[in-house]
Design an enzyme around this catalytic site. Structure first.
Site, mmCIF file in Angstrom:
data_model
loop_
_atom_site.group_PDB
_atom_site.id
_atom_site.type_symbol
_atom_site.label_atom_id
_atom_site.label_comp_id
_atom_site.label_asym_id
_atom_site.label_seq_id
_atom_site.Cartn_x
_atom_site.Cartn_y
_atom_site.Cartn_z
ATOM 1 N N LYS A 16 -33.093 -27.977 -26.756
ATOM 2 C CA LYS A 16 -33.771 -29.016 -25.987
ATOM 3 C C LYS A 16 -32.806 -30.179 -25.798
ATOM 4 O O LYS A 16 -32.221 -30.667 -26.768
ATOM 5 C CB LYS A 16 -35.022 -29.515 -26.713
ATOM 6 C CG LYS A 16 -36.088 -28.469 -26.942
ATOM 7 C CD LYS A 16 -37.247 -29.061 -27.747
ATOM 8 C CE LYS A 16 -38.263 -27.999 -28.120
ATOM 9 N NZ LYS A 16 -39.335 -28.564 -28.989
ATOM 10 N N ASP A 144 -33.702 -35.503 -40.489
ATOM 11 C CA ASP A 144 -35.128 -35.414 -40.817
ATOM 12 C C ASP A 144 -35.409 -35.799 -42.262
ATOM 13 O O ASP A 144 -36.534 -36.166 -42.602
ATOM 14 C CB ASP A 144 -35.639 -33.991 -40.562
ATOM 15 C CG ASP A 144 -36.251 -33.838 -39.184
ATOM 16 O OD1 ASP A 144 -37.023 -34.723 -38.784
ATOM 17 O OD2 ASP A 144 -35.962 -32.848 -38.501
#
Length: 385
Positions: A16, A144
Site C-alpha cells: 500500500k 508499531d
C-alpha cells in the site's frame, strides 16, 4: 509543482502506498492511494481504487511492485517527492520513536526479522528498495511497537528466567500506529476528550486491544509476537504453549509447519473452515461459522475484562479498524456481554456507525471511530523536514 511524501505499508503479498501533499510542513491532502497485490500469477495495481494494470509475475513480487510504482511515478511530472515514511511493525527494545533510516538502522532492523517473520522482511525489503532508488531524500521508519514503550516492566515480563528478559523476550505490543492515531485524533473526531481510562479495540484481519491511561499505553493484548491475544482472521491468538510442544513431539510437525498453522490456517478461517472474513461468516448459515464468530467475540470480551483490571476501571471503550469501525453486529455482540460494566449501546446510533454509540445512561462511553495509520506516519515524517 506539489511537494509530496510517500507512505509505504508492505505485506507478504501486497504493498500500500499513500501519497500526501505537504504545504508549510503540514499534511494537506492524500492525493493518491496506490494498492498493489499478488493475485495468483499476476500483480494487480489499483490507483485510487481503480484497477490500472495486471502484470504477469516474472521475478520477485515485491521488487516488481516497486518497479510498477516507478513506471507510474515517472509520469507524475507535477509531483516533487521530498521524503518517504515506512510502517515497520517491530522496533525491538531500542527504537522507541520514528528514526531517519541509514545503513546502521537498516542493519539493526534486519536483526529483528525473527521476532516478526510475518511482516518485518517485507517492510524492510520495500524500505531498502526506496533507499536505493531515492538516495537524495530522507526515509523515516515508524514502528508499531514504539507506542507501547510506556508500558511498565511488570506488564512486559513473562514467567521465564530473567536472562530471557535481558535477551528481549518480552511483551512488546503492536498496532501502535493505529492506537496513536486514534488517541491523538480522538477529540478532533468526536468533539470529546479521550477518557482517562480507555480501552481501544483494533479489530480487523489482525486484532488487538490496548489499555490506555491518560493518553499513554499501559498494556495490550499482543505480546512478544503478533500471534498473541485475541483470535484473529487466520491467527490463533493466545494459546497454551504446551500445544506447540505437543505438535512437535506427537504430531511430528516442523517449526515451519507450525508457523503456517498458527499464522495462516487458524483463527476465524480455521474454526469456520470457510473464511477469515467476518462479513462472510456473518452471512453464513454454517454452525461452524457461527461458532467462529462466537469465539471471536468471547475472546475479545475476556480481554476487555483483563485490561479493565489492569486499568483498575474503565471510562471509555473505542472500536476501530475494519471490523471495529464498520460492523455494528460485532460491536453489539461484544457490548451485550459487557453489561456488567454498565455498558449500554444505543441501537440506532450503533447501526448508523456514529462516533458515540452508547446511551446517555451508560456508565462507560463507547465509540466507533476510523483509524489512519498512513496519516499518523505522514505526521511523523514532516517532523523531520
Amino acid at each position: 509543482m506539489k511537494d509530496v511524501i510517500l507512505i509505504a505499508n508492505a505485506g507478504s503479498s501486497s504493498l500500500k502506498i499513500s501519497i500526501f501533499e505537504i504545504q508549510n510542513k503540514q499534511v494537506k491532502d492524500k492525493i493518491y492511494n496506490i494498492f498493489l497485490e499478488k493475485n495468483d500469477n499476476k500483480i494487480l495495481c489499483y490507483i485510487n481504487k481503480k484497477q490500472e494494470s495486471a502484470t504477469d509475475i516474472k521475478d520477485d513480487a515485491i521488487e516488481m511492485m516497486i518497479d510498477l510504482f516507478e513506471d507510474w511515478w515517472k509520469k507524475q511530472e507535477n509531483l516533487n517527492l521530498i521524503a518517504t515514511g515506512h510502517r515497520i511493525v517491530h522496533g525491538g527494545k531500542n527504537f522507541n520513536k520514528p528514526v531517519i533510516v541509514n545503513e546502521k538502522v537498516s542493519e539493526d532492523l534486519r536483526v529483528l526479522i525473527p521476532l516478526n517473520p510475518l511482516h518485518q522482511p517485507y517492510n524492510l525489503q520495500v524500505l531498502d528498495l526506496f533507499l536505493q532508488k531515492y538516495k537524495e531524500i530522507v526515509h523515516i521508519a515508524c514502528f508499531d511497537t514504539s507506542f507501547h514503550f510506556t508500558n511498565p516492566p511488570i506488564t512486559k515480563a513473562f514467567g521465564l528466567p530473567k536472562k530471557y528478559y535481558a535477551k528481549g523476550i518480552i511483551r512488546y505490543g503492536f498496532h501502535g500506529l493505529s492506537y496513536k492515531y486514534v488517541s491523538s485524533h480522538f477529540k478532533e473526531m468526536t468533539k470529546e476528550d479521550l477518557p482517562i481510562k480507555t480501552i481501544i479495540a483494533h479489530l480487523g484481519s489482525g486484532s488487538s486491544l490496548c489499555a490506555i491511561k491518560n493518553g499513554l499505553s499501559l498494556t495490550s493484548s499482543m505480546g512478544f509476537s503478533v500471534l498473541d491475544g485475541v483470535m484473529m482472521g487466520t491467527r490463533t491468538g493466545n494459546i497454551d504453549p504446551g500445544i506447540v510442544l505437543y505438535l512437535i513431539d506427537h504430531e511430528k510437525m516442523t517449526t515451519k509447519e507450525i508457523t503456517e498453522l498458527l499464522y495462516k490456517k487458524s483463527g476465524l478461517l480455521g474454526i469456520s473452515g470457510e473464511s477469515s472474513d467476518i462479513r462472510t461468516l456473518l452471512a453464513s448459515n454454517s454452525p461452524d461459522a457461527k461458532f467462529a464468530i462466537d469465539l471471536f467475540v468471547y475472546r475479545i470480551v475476556l480481554e476487555i475484562g483483563k485490561l479493565t483490571a489492569a486499568l483498575e476501571g474503565i471510562d471509555g471503550l473505542i472500536f476501530t479498524a475494519g471490523v471495529g469501525q464498520n460492523s455494528a453486529v460485532i460491536r453489539e455482540m461484544i457490548s451485550a456481554k459487557l453489561s456488567w460494566l454498565g455498558i449500554k449501546i444505543d441501537d440506532t446510533k450503533n447501526q448508523k456507525n456514529e462516533h458515540l454509540i452508547s446511551t446517555e445512561s451508560s456508565k462507560v462511553k463507547v465509540f466507533a471511530v476510523p483509524t489512519n495509520e498512513e496519516l499518523i506516519i505522514a505526521e511523523e515524517v514532516i517532523k523531520f523536514l
